[in-house]
Design a protein around this motif. Structure first.
Motif, PDB file in Angstrom:
ATOM      1  N   ALA A   1      -9.899   2.430  -3.241  1.00 37.83           N
ATOM      2  CA  ALA A   1     -10.018   3.147  -1.873  1.00 37.83           C
ATOM      3  C   ALA A   1      -9.347   2.443  -0.932  1.00 37.83           C
ATOM      4  CB  ALA A   1     -11.675   2.633  -1.459  1.00 37.83           C
ATOM      5  N   ARG A   2      -9.485   2.197   0.289  1.00 40.39           N
ATOM      6  CA  ARG A   2      -8.581   1.869   1.431  1.00 40.39           C
ATOM      7  C   ARG A   2      -7.720   0.594   1.071  1.00 40.39           C
ATOM      8  NH1 ARG A   2     -11.795   2.790   7.082  1.00 40.39           N
ATOM      9  NH2 ARG A   2     -12.225   5.157   6.678  1.00 40.39           N
ATOM     10  N   SER A   3      -8.059  -0.071  -0.013  1.00 40.44           N
ATOM     11  CA  SER A   3      -7.520  -1.463  -0.189  1.00 40.44           C
ATOM     12  C   SER A   3      -6.746  -1.218  -1.505  1.00 40.44           C
ATOM     13  CB  SER A   3      -8.467  -2.505  -0.377  1.00 40.44           C
ATOM     14  OG  SER A   3      -9.307  -1.984  -1.453  1.00 40.44           O
TER      15      SER A   3
ATOM     16  N   ARG B   1       0.808   3.665   2.209  1.00 42.78           N
ATOM     17  CA  ARG B   1       1.366   3.647   3.491  1.00 42.78           C
ATOM     18  C   ARG B   1       2.688   2.842   3.679  1.00 42.78           C
ATOM     19  NH1 ARG B   1       1.179   7.668   6.471  1.00 42.78           N
ATOM     20  NH2 ARG B   1       3.360   7.285   6.251  1.00 42.78           N
TER      21      ARG B   1
ATOM     22  N   THR C   1       0.741  -1.388   0.062  1.00 37.17           N
ATOM     23  CA  THR C   1      -0.083   0.003  -0.072  1.00 37.17           C
ATOM     24  C   THR C   1       0.853   1.377  -0.172  1.00 37.17           C
ATOM     25  OG1 THR C   1      -0.154   0.185   2.408  1.00 37.17           O
ATOM     26  CG2 THR C   1      -1.690  -1.067   1.272  1.00 37.17           C
TER      27      THR C   1
END
Length: 208
Positions: free
Chosen positions: A200-202, A167, A165
Motif C-alpha cells: 500500500a502506501r509503504s 514517488r 518509494t
C-alpha cells in the motif's frame, strides 16, 4: 546499504572482506563471529530505519558510536532529511574519521561535570550532512543523463542506498510518466534486479 554498514563498522575497527560483507548484506550467509554478528545486526537496524522510521519507538537505553549514527539517520528521516537514502553518511564520516574522533573528544570534555560543549561535534556533523547533500546534487545530473528511460532507472538503483518509494523515484526523474515508470519497475523486478517491499502506501523498491 552495504556501503553504509561497512563504513560505520570500519569506523569502530570492525570489518570483514568485501565478499563476506556482500553475503551478509544479502542475508546469504550466517555470521561466523562477533564482528560479523555486529555487522549483520547493524544492517538489520539500518534496514529497519530506511523502511519504518516513522513507527520506531523513542526510548534508547544504551548506545555507542554505531547506535549514535543510526539514531542520527532516524532523526533526520523523521525531520524530512532523507539524503542518507542516496548518499552514505557513514561513508563520509569514515572519510573524515580522524576529525570525527577529534570533534567527539573535544565535545566530551567536562561531560561528567555537566560542562561539556557540544558545538564542535554539532559543527562537524553539519559539515558531514552538507557534504552529503553536495554529493547528492552532483549525482542528479547523472541520473538524468541517459537518454533512455530504462537506463535512467537502472542508474538510479545502481546509486540507491536502501529503498525508495515510487514517488521518490519520480521526483528524481521528473520528466518520466508514472505509467512508464511502472512498466520499467515491473521489468526490473522480473529480471531480479530490484524487489518490492512493503505494501500500500509503504510500498518501496530496492536493489536485490
Amino acid at each position: 546499504m552495504g556501503q553504509s554498514t561497512g563504513a560505520s563498522n570500519r569506523i569502530e575497527n570492525i570489518s570483514t572482506s568485501n565478499k563476506r560483507l556482500r553475503e551478509l548484506m544479502l542475508e546469504k550467509a550466517e555470521p561466523k563471529n562477533r564482528d560479523e554478528r555486529e555487522i549483520a545486526g547493524y544492517r538489520y537496524v539500518l534496514d529497519l530505519i530506511y523502511e519504518s522510521h516513522g513507527g520506531i519507538p523513542d526510548p534508547f537505553n544504551d548506545g555507542n558510536g554505531r547506535m549514535s549514527r543510526l539514531l542520527t539517520l532516524l532523526l533526520m528521516y523523521r525531520s524530512g532529511y532523507d539524503v542518507g537514502k542516496y548518499v552514505s553518511i557513514e561513508k563520509e564520516i569514515e572519510r573524515t574519521k580522524e576529525t570525527y574522533y577529534e570533534a567527539l573528544a573535544v565535545s566530551s570534555q567536562g561531560w561528567r561535570e555537566g560542562k561539556s560543549d557540544y558545538v564542535p561535534f554539532v559543527t562537524y556533523m553539519l559539515g558531514i550532512i552538507d557534504a552529503c547533500y553536495r554529493e547528492l546534487a552532483n549525482r542528479f545530473p547523472l541520473v538524468g543523463a541517459p537518454a533512455d528511460n530504462e537506463e535512467a532507472i537502472r542508474a538510479f538503483f545502481d546509486r540507491l542506498i536502501g529503498s525508495a518509494t515510487k514517488r521518490e523515484i519520480m521526483d528524481a526523474n521528473p520528466e518520466m510518466s508514472q505509467r512508464t515508470l511502472e512498466r520499467i519497475l515491473s521489468k526490473l523486478q522480473q529480471e531480479g534486479m530490484i524487489e518490492k517491499i512493503g505494501a500500500a502506501r509503504s510500498t518501496a523498491y530496492r536493489r536485490c
